[in-house]
Design an enzyme around this catalytic site. Structure first.
Site, PDB file in Angstrom:
ATOM      1  NE  ARG A 255      53.322  32.393  32.400  1.00  0.00           N
ATOM      2  CZ  ARG A 255      53.461  31.077  32.352  1.00  0.00           C
ATOM      3  NH1 ARG A 255      54.502  30.542  31.722  1.00  0.00           N
ATOM      4  NH2 ARG A 255      52.589  30.276  32.920  1.00  0.00           N
ATOM      5  CB  ALA A 256      55.907  41.195  30.040  1.00  0.00           C
TER       6      ALA A 256
END
Length: 390
Positions: A255-256
């Site tokens: 989730r970057a």
């Protein structure tokens, strides 16, 4: 007499150093025009209660964070049951895992856990606030910030937010945006969170610039069992415009960021430019539907998966500037040549050149920040991102 004079001089210098501290610079990108506390005289809280009162009230303020404010233990702890799965036991992993604070445990077993209550209850930030760290001293330990229910015109700058129950998923988020607008998040550091470093809710996050921050994922408790924080940024708001520039995202695993959702009829524009992704033991971009994503001048260094495979079939609209030709093709719509993205010791970079993205960003071209050469990103970003560097 001499000692008294020195003491007076020290007091004067200390007052000058803190009393005159204030927001440095002004936001570019989608949060341009955000003023925070504006002309409000910078003030330094003298107690934890005063800090909380100033952050949460409705008075325009410039609040100076000149020390570590530690919330751990101030609201007690809760002992109960947490859900343990294979990502908690981490057999063969390089770190401990994270049990989850949740109401059901269909895919695991219940274990006893104790977590700090302050980390799960963020401070509700009022409108027209500048929350600014002094030098490299400003730390919020054990409690995050939440902007919701119409919170507007907020600047968060030069603060380290850390230690939000990092051993537990759902232990706490550093910054939450849900029903907000005009937010500048600049030169901060985020570490040791139980959940997201930055998360938007189902409501609007609005016009947001996230610039020059350090997202430090080094941790002893990892959902990926690899000593890297998974829950980096989850941006799923109803109607959002994000400028994401100059950030250093390192030692994370997922989730970057994650962008978009089909849970609501959301629409998200995301301009990611000149960010440095380093040592990502998992995925960087994970993009869902209802998104327009323009990526240029980003440097991926030791990133397992720069863009997930699911991003290619989710309905996301992405222009990731994979070639020189793609960079030049920006000119007709945006009025400038985009900067290509570079990879080093990283996974593949698919060629995604959706014209619909350029068409959408052409409508907001005045809000697009300038880029510089991608070769300079690692050194420039590391030198400038995070606290104490403004």
């Amino acid at each position: 007499m001499k000692q008294a004079a020195l003491a007076s001089l020290f007091t004067f210098l200390l007052h000058a150093a803190t009393g005159n501290a204030q927001v440095v610079g002004s936001p570019s990108g989608f949060a341009a025009g955000t003023t925070g506390g504006g002309d409000a005289e910078p003030q330094t809280p003298s107690s934890l209660d005063e800090l909380v009162s100033w952050i949460t009230d409705s008075t325009p303020r410039t609040i100076l964070i000149d020390r570590e404010w530690n919330f751990i233990g101030t609201e007690g702890t809760t002992t109960g049951q947490c859900c343990s799965t294979r990502t908690t036991t981490c057999e063969g992993g390089t770190s401990a895992g994270q049990a989850s604070i949740q109401g059901t445990c269909d895919d695991g077993t219940w274990i006893s856990c104790t977590y700090d209550n302050a980390g799960k209850s963020p401070l509700e930030v009022g409108s027209n606030k500048s929350i600014v760290g002094v030098g490299s001293a400003g730390v919020l330990r054990g409690k995050g910030l939440r902007l919701r229910d119409g919170a507007n015109n907020v600047i968060i700058q030069n603060i380290h937010i850390t230690e939000l129950n990092p051993q537990y998923v759902w232990g706490g988020d550093a910054i939450t945006l849900d029903g907000s607008d005009n937010v500048w998040i600049d030169h901060n550091k985020f570490s040791l969170a139980g959940r997201q470093f930055i998360v938007s809710g189902w409501g609007k996050a609005g016009h947001v610039t996230i610039s020059n921050n350090e997202f430090d994922g080094v941790t002893e408790w990892s959902a990926g069992c690899n000593g890297k924080h998974y829950w980096t940024l989850l941006l799923i708001g109803e109607e959002d415009w994000y400028t994401f520039s100059g950030n250093w995202i390192h030692d994370v695993s997922g989730r970057a960021p994650h962008l978009g959702t089909d849970y609501t009829d959301s629409k998200i524009l995301f301009h990611g430019v000149n960010n440095y992704f380093q040592d990502v033991g998992g995925h960087a971009f994970d993009v869902d539907t209802n998104t327009y994503v323009l990526l240029e001048g980003n440097y991926f260094d030791g990133v397992d998966t720069p863009i997930t495979d699911t991003s290619l079939s989710s309905g996301a609209l992405i222009y990731d500037t994979p070639t020189v030709d793609a960079a030049g093709a920006c000119t007709a719509s945006l009025g400038y040549i985009c900067e290509w993205n570079r990879l080093s010791a990283s996974g593949s970079w698919p060629e995604l050149t959706e014209q619909a993205v350029l068409n959408e960003f052409a409508l907001v071209s005045d809000s697009l920040v300038d880029h510089y050469g991608v070769a300079d990103v690692p050194a420039t970003v590391v030198a400038n991102a995070g606290v104490g560097k403004i």
